[in-house]
Design a protein around this motif. Sequence first.
Motif, short mmCIF file in Angstrom:
data_model
loop_
_atom_site.label_atom_id
_atom_site.label_comp_id
_atom_site.label_asym_id
_atom_site.label_seq_id
_atom_site.Cartn_x
_atom_site.Cartn_y
_atom_site.Cartn_z
N MET A 37 21.44 16.40 -11.70
CA MET A 37 21.39 15.29 -10.74
C MET A 37 20.78 14.11 -11.49
N VAL A 38 21.28 12.93 -11.21
CA VAL A 38 20.78 11.75 -11.92
C VAL A 38 20.31 10.73 -10.90
N VAL A 39 19.16 10.12 -11.17
CA VAL A 39 18.69 9.01 -10.32
C VAL A 39 18.66 7.78 -11.21
N VAL A 40 19.21 6.68 -10.70
CA VAL A 40 19.17 5.45 -11.51
C VAL A 40 18.58 4.28 -10.74
N SER A 41 17.98 3.37 -11.51
CA SER A 41 17.45 2.11 -10.98
C SER A 41 18.52 1.03 -11.15
N ALA A 42 18.19 -0.13 -10.61
CA ALA A 42 19.06 -1.30 -10.80
C ALA A 42 19.07 -1.69 -12.27
N MET A 43 20.16 -2.29 -12.73
CA MET A 43 20.31 -2.62 -14.15
C MET A 43 19.36 -3.74 -14.58
N GLY A 44 18.63 -3.51 -15.65
CA GLY A 44 17.78 -4.55 -16.25
C GLY A 44 16.88 -5.24 -15.24
N ASP A 45 16.97 -6.57 -15.19
CA ASP A 45 16.11 -7.35 -14.30
C ASP A 45 16.74 -7.64 -12.94
N THR A 46 17.76 -6.86 -12.57
CA THR A 46 18.50 -7.15 -11.34
C THR A 46 17.59 -7.32 -10.12
N THR A 47 16.63 -6.40 -9.95
CA THR A 47 15.79 -6.47 -8.74
C THR A 47 14.99 -7.78 -8.71
N ASP A 48 14.43 -8.15 -9.87
CA ASP A 48 13.69 -9.42 -9.94
C ASP A 48 14.61 -10.60 -9.63
N GLU A 49 15.82 -10.54 -10.16
CA GLU A 49 16.74 -11.65 -9.93
C GLU A 49 17.14 -11.76 -8.47
N LEU A 50 17.31 -10.61 -7.82
CA LEU A 50 17.65 -10.64 -6.39
C LEU A 50 16.50 -11.26 -5.59
N ILE A 51 15.27 -10.91 -5.97
CA ILE A 51 14.11 -11.46 -5.26
C ILE A 51 14.06 -12.98 -5.47
N ASP A 52 14.28 -13.42 -6.72
CA ASP A 52 14.28 -14.87 -7.00
C ASP A 52 15.31 -15.59 -6.15
N GLN A 53 16.49 -14.99 -6.07
CA GLN A 53 17.57 -15.61 -5.30
C GLN A 53 17.19 -15.74 -3.83
N ALA A 54 16.58 -14.68 -3.31
CA ALA A 54 16.17 -14.69 -1.90
C ALA A 54 15.16 -15.81 -1.66
N LYS A 55 14.21 -15.92 -2.59
CA LYS A 55 13.12 -16.89 -2.40
C LYS A 55 13.61 -18.34 -2.48
N LEU A 56 14.76 -18.55 -3.17
CA LEU A 56 15.32 -19.90 -3.21
C LEU A 56 15.81 -20.31 -1.83
N LEU A 57 16.24 -19.31 -1.06
CA LEU A 57 16.77 -19.62 0.27
C LEU A 57 15.69 -19.60 1.33
N ASN A 58 14.66 -18.77 1.09
CA ASN A 58 13.62 -18.61 2.11
C ASN A 58 12.36 -18.08 1.42
N PRO A 59 11.29 -18.87 1.38
CA PRO A 59 10.08 -18.40 0.69
C PRO A 59 9.45 -17.16 1.33
N ASN A 60 9.74 -16.95 2.63
CA ASN A 60 9.24 -15.76 3.31
C ASN A 60 10.38 -14.98 3.94
N PRO A 61 11.21 -14.37 3.12
CA PRO A 61 12.40 -13.72 3.69
C PRO A 61 12.03 -12.53 4.58
N PRO A 62 12.80 -12.30 5.65
CA PRO A 62 12.52 -11.14 6.50
C PRO A 62 12.60 -9.85 5.67
N LEU A 63 11.63 -8.96 5.88
CA LEU A 63 11.54 -7.76 5.05
C LEU A 63 12.78 -6.86 5.20
N ARG A 64 13.32 -6.84 6.41
CA ARG A 64 14.52 -6.03 6.62
C ARG A 64 15.66 -6.51 5.72
N GLU A 65 15.82 -7.82 5.67
CA GLU A 65 16.92 -8.37 4.87
C GLU A 65 16.63 -8.20 3.37
N MET A 66 15.34 -8.23 3.00
CA MET A 66 15.01 -7.97 1.59
C MET A 66 15.45 -6.57 1.19
#
Length: 417
Positions: A37-66
């Motif tokens: 069985m294999v477990v994998v994470s997001a590629m490279g800095d993907t998670t950080d980049e997604l967070i950055d993108q969210a914060k550009l649209l909303n500095p306090n994004p709803p946690l559910r949508e995050m």
Amino acid sequence: MALYVMKFGGSSVGDTERMQRVARRVVEKQQEGHRVMVVVSAMGDTTDELIDQAKLLNPNPPLREMDMLMTTGEQISIALLAMAIDALGAKAVSYTGWQAGFRTEAEHGRARITDIKPDRVLKALEEGNIVIVAGFQGMTEDGEITTFGRGGSDTTAVALAAATGADYCEIYTDVDGIYSTDPRIVKNARKLSEISYDEMLELANLGAAVLHPRAVEYAKHNKVRLVVRSSFNYHEGTVVKEEVKMEQGVVVSGIAYDKNVARISLLGVSHVPGVLAKVFGSLAEAKIDVDIIVQSGVTDGKADFSFTVALSDCDKAVKVLEGIRGELPYENVTSKEGLVKVSIVGAGMVSHPGVAAQMFEVISKQGVNIEMVSTSEIKVSCVIDGSKLNEVVTALHTAYGLDAESTAFVGGPKDRR
Ligand code: ADP
Ligand code: ASP
Ligand code: MG
């Protein structure tokens, strides 16, 4: 024939070539006759980049949508890895966390696993598949998608190993194993061949990113055979286990640091019963964890006190305190960022007086002020200004006799650190 969980972190699947390397490695394991069985994470800095993108649209994004957003990173990885394995002629199937049966609490961004029903995973294994599961995600009873907190794919791996009765859980990362401290900061950090669950739990809780704290807790409670090793070579890694041989004379076995720290000070607070209960009760209600608390002496019926919270919770905590100002008169609330918490850990500390004093002296020789201190039987933590972190950790590492003769292996950059 053994049952394996192999977990690969973000830098191990950072690009197409690394993804292919992982595919070859897991297929090899299957060809050796094991079920995988294999477990994998997001590629490279993907998670950080997604967070950055969210914060550009909303500095306090709803946690559910995050959570909706962040779980997509792992979904990309599982599908691509399944395709890479298929290209090698082996059978693979990928599942999201919820498809793999991960049930969680309804707590977005930091959900705990409540239950795992791995039926689908086990069936796919029986059919000869390499089964790939997306890290750090699950679903609540109400069908809401949740994540386990940063670094939580380790927890997916260990929990999956426990739920399926796997023989081994291997965490593949970008360093050769668990070291006496972060090998990216101290070049001659020493690789440990083994470490106890308790010491690793302490290090992980104090910021050592190499394992997610809940993964260690899970492994301890379920007696999972856990190994941390490199995805870039075949060197032996570090075994995390119940009992390890205590090296004679070793007082400090590891040093950790945490940059996710902010200090909040509440000044001129009336010294009457119930004040601390009110302050920390309100923070707890807002789900803010408080770490070190220091109260100064009382003058004219008023006291100051300071405490630390995660940097990411700092603004929220200040708002909570401003919100209770009417009920709890105080003169001012301030916050300070740019701090780090440096901690020394070692089971051998219990029987050695003077360990903390030595730590204070080493830090002072670096010309650094200690802002706060906290101790337990097997650790001492100091909050200091972050600008001299590397020098302080390096000096402590030498002072406690931890330096190795050779330089640690570090596979690939970690730009975000
Ligand atoms: P992954 O993406 O594989 O999950 P992480 O970044 O979460 O990788 O964890 C691996 C990193 O942990 C290493 O690159 C290293 O910088 C850091 N680290 C911190 N403390 C330690 C330690 N004591 N031993 C090994 N690595 C450590
Ligand atoms: N991708 C998530 C993170 O970056 C989970 C993980 O890597 O373990 O935190
Ligand atoms: Mg990690």
